[in-house]
Scaffold this active site. Structure first.
Site: not given
Ligand code: GLP
Length: 242
Positions: A67, A136, A138, A143
């Site tokens: 992304d 959440n 995702h 989402e």
């Molecule tokens: C972000 C990314 C995801 C990631 C998630 C968790 O929004 N788009 O790809 O896995 O949040 O991030 P973190 O590893 O900082 O908890």
């Protein structure tokens, strides 16, 4: 589903890097799907270490990121382009034309996402996709409510995701992202999910042991035939004792 539980975040990062390094060793032209966020930072550092030790060669690897924010200039330090350069790409020998990250400046985001899917198809699909998980549930920026068959496309970011990722929801903060869809994600031949910290224990249990539901996009991973999950002690706090 194969679950690997380790003690620390450092262990998680090392085990994940070794697993990916082994996959590249077996298939030097591996098509590798990559995440961003805090969780994979240690994984990337361990991967760079393996490269510096001559234990992995990225010269034929092809990468596709999950992304990118939208709109977002790739030169913006908040961009996932910048994140990938900083944590991996400027340290290893992936050819620059083997790197694919959604274009946060695309004038036509829908068209850019369709082209991203074509690039994925031309590459033969993803051999191994590394994922994190949002609080959440995702995955990528899919989402809650994201469709099971979704393809790469523009998505509106949830308020809590913008807050978590930017610390504010003020002006100049992207409200959208270009993200691989859940259908795209599930087409990966192998998936490696990483989760660290007690704050992820609840969503990990819901996503992997609860019902498969669009309310928790990561729960669709239960449908995947080749899912490996690496948890540290914190993220495994609610995982049933084996
Ligand atoms: C972000 C990314 C995801 C990631 C998630 C968790 O929004 N788009 O790809 O896995 O949040 O991030 P973190 O590893 O900082 O908890």
């Amino acid at each position: 589903m194969r679950t690997i539980i380790v003690d620390t975040y450092e262990d998680l990062s090392l085990v994940a890097a070794r697993l990916v390094g082994d996959e590249i060793g077996e298939k030097p032209d591996l098509v590798l799907g990559l995440p961003t966020g805090r969780t994979p930072v240690g994984f990337y550092a361990a991967l760079v270490q393996l490269y510096r030790q001559g234990r992995v060669d990225f010269s034929r690897v092809v990468t596709f990121n999950l992304d990118e924010y939208y709109p977002m200039d790739p030169r913006d330090p908040r961009s996932f382009h910048a994140f990938m350069q900083k944590h991996l790409l400027e340290h290893v020998n992936v050819p620059w034309d083997h790197v694919h990250i959604p274009d946060g400046r695309a004038p036509e985001p829908e068209q850019a996402c369709a082209e991203y899917e074509h690039q994925l198809a031309r590459a033969g699909g993803i051999d191994l996709l590394v994922l994190g998980i949002g609080h959440n549930g995702h995955i990528g920026f899919n989402e809650p409510g994201a469709p099971r068959q979704g393809r790469t496309g523009p998505v509106r970011l949830a308020h809590e995701t913008i807050q978590a990722n930017f610390g504010s929801v003020g002006p100049g903060v992207p409200r959208f992202a270009l993200s691989m869809g859940i259908g795209t994600i599930l087409e990966s031949r192998k998936i490696l999910l990483l989760a660290s910290g007690q704050d992820k224990a609840s969503i990990i249990r819901r996503a992997l042991l609860g019902p498969v539901t669009p309310d928790v996009p990561a729960s669709f991973l239960q449908l995947h035939p080749s899912l490996t999950v690496i948890l540290d002690r914190g993220a495994a706090a609610y995982w049933p004792a084996s």
